[in-house]
Write an enzyme that holds these catalytic residues in place. Structure first.
Site, PDB file in Angstrom:
ATOM      1  N   THR A   1      10.837  95.730  64.618  1.00  0.00           N
ATOM      2  CA  THR A   1      10.206  95.574  63.305  1.00  0.00           C
ATOM      3  C   THR A   1      10.537  96.756  62.399  1.00  0.00           C
ATOM      4  O   THR A   1      10.844  96.566  61.214  1.00  0.00           O
ATOM      5  CB  THR A   1       8.680  95.432  63.454  1.00  0.00           C
ATOM      6  OG1 THR A   1       8.419  94.284  64.253  1.00  0.00           O
ATOM      7  CG2 THR A   1       8.003  95.272  62.114  1.00  0.00           C
ATOM      8  N   SER A   2      10.525  97.969  62.952  1.00  0.00           N
ATOM      9  CA  SER A   2      10.769  99.119  62.060  1.00  0.00           C
ATOM     10  C   SER A   2      12.206  99.113  61.548  1.00  0.00           C
ATOM     11  O   SER A   2      12.475  99.624  60.465  1.00  0.00           O
ATOM     12  CB  SER A   2      10.384 100.436  62.729  1.00  0.00           C
ATOM     13  OG  SER A   2      11.104 100.607  63.899  1.00  0.00           O
TER      14      SER A   2
ATOM     15  N   HIS B   1      15.335  86.255  70.187  1.00  0.00           N
ATOM     16  CA  HIS B   1      14.255  87.214  69.924  1.00  0.00           C
ATOM     17  C   HIS B   1      14.790  88.245  68.918  1.00  0.00           C
ATOM     18  O   HIS B   1      14.993  89.408  69.250  1.00  0.00           O
ATOM     19  CB  HIS B   1      13.873  87.889  71.251  1.00  0.00           C
ATOM     20  CG  HIS B   1      12.585  88.651  71.206  1.00  0.00           C
ATOM     21  ND1 HIS B   1      12.288  89.667  72.075  1.00  0.00           N
ATOM     22  CD2 HIS B   1      11.496  88.539  70.399  1.00  0.00           C
ATOM     23  CE1 HIS B   1      11.090  90.147  71.813  1.00  0.00           C
ATOM     24  NE2 HIS B   1      10.585  89.492  70.800  1.00  0.00           N
TER      25      HIS B   1
ATOM     26  N   SER C   1      10.306  93.936  73.237  1.00  0.00           N
ATOM     27  CA  SER C   1       9.094  94.223  72.477  1.00  0.00           C
ATOM     28  C   SER C   1       8.824  95.722  72.438  1.00  0.00           C
ATOM     29  O   SER C   1       8.999  96.410  73.449  1.00  0.00           O
ATOM     30  CB  SER C   1       7.909  93.532  73.143  1.00  0.00           C
ATOM     31  OG  SER C   1       8.224  92.183  73.363  1.00  0.00           O
TER      32      SER C   1
ATOM     33  N   LYS D   1       5.470  82.833  70.431  1.00  0.00           N
ATOM     34  CA  LYS D   1       6.300  82.955  71.631  1.00  0.00           C
ATOM     35  C   LYS D   1       6.244  81.711  72.528  1.00  0.00           C
ATOM     36  O   LYS D   1       7.119  81.509  73.367  1.00  0.00           O
ATOM     37  CB  LYS D   1       5.880  84.197  72.422  1.00  0.00           C
ATOM     38  CG  LYS D   1       6.230  85.491  71.705  1.00  0.00           C
ATOM     39  CD  LYS D   1       7.684  85.481  71.321  1.00  0.00           C
ATOM     40  CE  LYS D   1       8.292  86.835  71.031  1.00  0.00           C
ATOM     41  NZ  LYS D   1       7.534  87.810  70.314  1.00  0.00           N
TER      42      LYS D   1
ATOM     43  N   ASN E   1      -0.864  98.547  71.861  1.00  0.00           N
ATOM     44  CA  ASN E   1      -0.292  97.282  71.398  1.00  0.00           C
ATOM     45  C   ASN E   1      -1.141  96.669  70.277  1.00  0.00           C
ATOM     46  O   ASN E   1      -1.060  95.480  70.014  1.00  0.00           O
ATOM     47  CB  ASN E   1      -0.177  96.310  72.587  1.00  0.00           C
ATOM     48  CG  ASN E   1       0.711  95.118  72.283  1.00  0.00           C
ATOM     49  OD1 ASN E   1       1.681  95.229  71.527  1.00  0.00           O
ATOM     50  ND2 ASN E   1       0.389  93.958  72.849  1.00  0.00           N
TER      51      ASN E   1
ATOM     52  N   CYS F   1      10.359  98.164  70.811  1.00  0.00           N
ATOM     53  CA  CYS F   1      11.527  99.057  70.901  1.00  0.00           C
ATOM     54  C   CYS F   1      12.180  99.277  69.540  1.00  0.00           C
ATOM     55  O   CYS F   1      13.368  99.578  69.448  1.00  0.00           O
ATOM     56  CB  CYS F   1      12.553  98.494  71.875  1.00  0.00           C
ATOM     57  SG  CYS F   1      12.015  98.548  73.583  1.00  0.00           S
TER      58      CYS F   1
ATOM     59  N   ARG G   1       0.825  90.398  76.249  1.00  0.00           N
ATOM     60  CA  ARG G   1       1.307  89.169  76.885  1.00  0.00           C
ATOM     61  C   ARG G   1       1.135  89.271  78.396  1.00  0.00           C
ATOM     62  O   ARG G   1       1.461  90.281  79.002  1.00  0.00           O
ATOM     63  CB  ARG G   1       2.778  88.922  76.547  1.00  0.00           C
ATOM     64  CG  ARG G   1       2.959  88.261  75.185  1.00  0.00           C
ATOM     65  CD  ARG G   1       4.375  87.790  74.970  1.00  0.00           C
ATOM     66  NE  ARG G   1       5.249  88.877  74.612  1.00  0.00           N
ATOM     67  CZ  ARG G   1       6.225  89.354  75.384  1.00  0.00           C
ATOM     68  NH1 ARG G   1       6.456  88.831  76.586  1.00  0.00           N
ATOM     69  NH2 ARG G   1       6.982  90.336  74.973  1.00  0.00           N
TER      70      ARG G   1
HETATM   71  C1  SPV Z   1       6.425  90.730  71.434  1.00  0.00           C
HETATM   72  O1  SPV Z   1       5.709  91.152  72.358  1.00  0.00           O
HETATM   73  O2  SPV Z   1       7.655  90.626  71.540  1.00  0.00           O
HETATM   74  C2  SPV Z   1       5.832  90.332  70.155  1.00  0.00           C
HETATM   75  C3  SPV Z   1       4.400  90.133  70.084  1.00  0.00           C
HETATM   76  O3  SPV Z   1       6.541  90.089  69.218  1.00  0.00           O
HETATM   77  S1  SPV Z   1       3.941  88.717  70.940  1.00  0.00           S
HETATM   78  O4  SPV Z   1       3.476  87.753  69.993  1.00  0.00           O
HETATM   79  O5  SPV Z   1       2.923  89.152  71.848  1.00  0.00           O
HETATM   80  O6  SPV Z   1       5.091  88.192  71.663  1.00  0.00           O
HETATM   81 MN    MN Z   2       8.611  89.825  69.915  1.00  0.00          MN
END
Ligand code: SPV
Ligand code: MN
Length: 624
Positions: A276-277, A249, A271, A230, A386, A273, A87
């Site tokens: 997801t896991s 988020h 992001s 996002k 990433n 951190c 991003r």
């Molecule tokens: C993040 O960076 O928090 C993500 C991936 O979940 S993105 O779609 O790049 O925001």
């Molecule tokens: Mn995210």
């Protein structure tokens, strides 16, 4: 307008134009016609919810080289440019009229100037390309959470990713009726060289909050381009703030407790951190891993996943650590890999996959061989840090049955996390809702990661892990958070977690799987099934409970010394954090609420009193 409509008809051809006409919505036609006239694509494809339309876009990704097939059926890969791997915060801005201000930490540009710049960049930008028009629904369909949205993009990869990630919405638009608002996204990858955006130095993501429209140009990385992710989140934060609900988020997941109980948690982490896991922990149930809407429905806080798929970080996904994702990534099904290494046999490789390295391959930076050096002389990694995978949640064995529940799930708990090497304990429960929002959510600091462009490892303030996406002043956002919990009798319990605590020598104090133990403890606490120790910063677990959970969940012995190291309250570090945060709110957040300063002061006082009594580093054993 008449001329524009004629042009639209012409570019669409009869079949595609009919799909637009059938929506019977002049606002949709006007929006699509305007950008077709301006961006000047060679042709237009309109995607309904029909499988053949979805297949058409998938086919296009291969034909035009944005994606390539891998050895396993249904798997493809895509590369973003070497400078387009995350991003772009610096070039993502809100377009604001002169009298509107969002605060120092929220990037903005003058609306008139920004529109003129972006319109300049978009002019004829799609010449020679096909434009995809696609309709989506944010949140489950036929739900109080649903928000309709349209994406225009010249990237079949973006449209394909959106199909995996977001629920289809063409049928919803049919029912919408005229005059109802919808979110709008205009994206162009711009001129391509070797399949990637050539003019990345003119990458722009501009958000017009008044018109609910986001423009994204000269970029392909999904975080900058997939409007429904996002970019929509930024529009939804504002919409939620006006309507009395929240866009966060957050993952949403079901955590199993005793006697077949399932308690739902939402968790906000910056992001990369561990969000997801956590949502993917084995044995638990995933509803979503990135963005949630929260509402008070009949006196309960309920949450939905805004999406239906995951765009997850692939680094360190391996058979042992993440068996469920591993299975989805190594068996037939629809998966897009981005920015990984591909070997000659069509197999993807990534950092931390625990697989043998190939002798050579191709990655986002070109041909790769072991030891290859990048421009700065460093040895290049196989995949980008990433690098990601895109997959539908329904492909996962742990997908929760409530993913499509129009009313979402009732939350028992909310978790705030961050990458903090020296201050906060691994898990702690807030005293109450406001304490949790103010002292856990609104005070998150986290060390930066590869998910955004720029230096890694720098400690940054990141309230609710949502600062990158805030489209309203921070004070208002904090108040909205407090208000939602205070609007119900029994708000969810709030917790903080920290998976990244280290000792004085820089050694991590926890293993990667320990997060499961913190989560199980939070589940018990939220249900009132575990005791706790009161500290100046919140409630921490008792040793015996953790010892039992470590044994049950991880089959691991948990030593008292480890417990003491991990749960010692570090008073000087906590006090320094309070000073840093107080300073930020005082100097940068003009509308910071009074209750926030009170909460900071009260916590400081509790810490100082404890310091006087017990010293700088307070063992949990002293507090029992
Ligand atoms: C993040 O960076 O928090 C993500 C991936 O979940 S993105 O779609 O790049 O925001
Ligand atoms: Mn995210």
């Amino acid at each position: 307008m008449k001329k524009r409509l004629e042009l639209l008809k012409d570019k669409c051809g009869p079949e595609n134009f009919k799909k637009l006409e059938e929506l019977n919505n002049p606002d949709v036609l006007a929006f699509v016609a305007k950008y077709i006239a301006h961006c000047n694509p060679a042709s237009v494809f309109v995607r309904t919810d029909a499988q053949k339309d979805i297949d058409y876009i998938r086919q296009k990704t291969i034909e035009n080289g944005e994606e390539h097939k891998l050895a396993i059926k249904g798997h493809t890969y895509h590369f973003d440019g070497p400078k387009d791997q995350a991003r772009d915060k610096a070039n993502t801005k809100y377009l604001l009229p002169p009298d509107v201000q969002l605060g120092a930490d929220i990037r903005s540009a003058d609306k008139k100037e920004g529109l003129s710049e972006i319109n300049g960049l978009l002019k004829n930008i799609m010449a020679g390309k096909e434009l995809y028009v696609a309709f989506f629904c944010l949140g489950p369909t036929d739900s109080p959470f649903s928000i309709p949205a349209i994406q225009l993009t010249d990237s079949s990869y973006v449209a394909h990713s959106e199909d995996i990630l977001i629920r289809p919405g063409y049928e919803m638009f049919k029912k919408l009726g005229q005059g109802n608002g919808f979110f709008k996204f205009v994206h162009s990858a711009g001129e391509l060289a070797g399949g990637v955006s050539k003019n990345f130095d003119q990458r722009r993501v501009y958000i017009d909050l008044d018109d609910d429209i986001v423009y994204s140009v000269n970029t392909q990385y999904a975080g900058n381009t997939v409007g429904l992710k996002k970019l929509a989140m930024r529009l939804a934060i504002k919409k939620a703030s006006f309507e009395g609900w929240l866009t966060e988020h957050m993952f949403v997941m079901g955590v199993r407790g005793p006697k077949n109980r399932v308690s739902y948690f939402a968790g906000s982490f910056p992001s990369a951190c561990g969000k997801t896991s956590t949502a993917m922990l084995e044995g638990e149930l995933i509803v979503g891993d990135d963005i949630a809407y929260l509402r008070n429905i009949d006196g309960r806080i309920r949450a939905v996943n805004v999406e239906r798929g995951m765009f997850g970080i692939i680094q360190d996904v391996n058979k042992d650590g993440d068996p469920l994702i591993w299975e989805a990534l190594t068996t037939p099904g629809e998966v897009i890999f981005s920015n990984v290494l591909i070997d000659d046999s069509g197999k993807p490789h990534w950092l931390g996959d625990d697989q043998a390295l190939p002798e050579k391959g191709v990655n986002y930076a070109g041909e790769w061989v072991p030891g290859k050096q990048g421009a700065n002389g460093d040895v290049m990694t196989t995949s980008h840090k990433n690098a990601r995978y895109t997959v539908r949640l329904s492909e996962l064995k742990n997908c929760d049955k409530n993913l499509e529940n129009p009313l979402g799930v009732e939350l028992s708990g909310i978790i705030y996390g961050g990458r903090d090497s020296d201050t906060t304990v691994p898990v702690e429960q807030a005293f109450d809702w406001n304490h949790g929002i103010l002292m856990k959510g609104a005070t998150i600091e986290s060390e930066t990661t590869a998910a955004t462009l720029g230096q890694e490892g720098v400690r940054k303030f990141n309230l609710m892990a949502n600062i990158d996406f805030l489209s309203i002043p921070m004070g208002r956002y904090i108040n909205n958070n407090c208000d939602l919990g205070n609007s119900v009798d029994r708000p969810p319990q709030i917790f903080s977690v920290n998976y990244f605590l280290r000792d004085k020598n820089g050694k991590y104090l926890n293993g990667v799987k320990d997060k499961h133990v913190w989560l199980k403890w939070a589940e018990l606490r939220a249900a009132g099934d575990a005791a706790a120790i009161k500290t100046p910063t919140g409630y921490i677990p008792e040793y015996e409970d953790l010892k039992r959970i470590f044994k049950d969940v991880l089959g691991k012995a948990y030593g008292k010394e480890d417990y003491i190291k991990q749960f010692t309250i570090r008073v000087p570090e906590n006090l320094a954090k309070i000073d840093r945060i107080t300073d930020i709110y005082k100097t940068k957040v003009p509308d910071a609420p009074h209750i926030l300063f009170e909460a900071l002061k009260a916590q400081k006082k509790r810490l100082q009193q404890a310091q006087k009594k017990f010293g700088d580093y307070i063992s949990p054993e002293i507090l029992v």
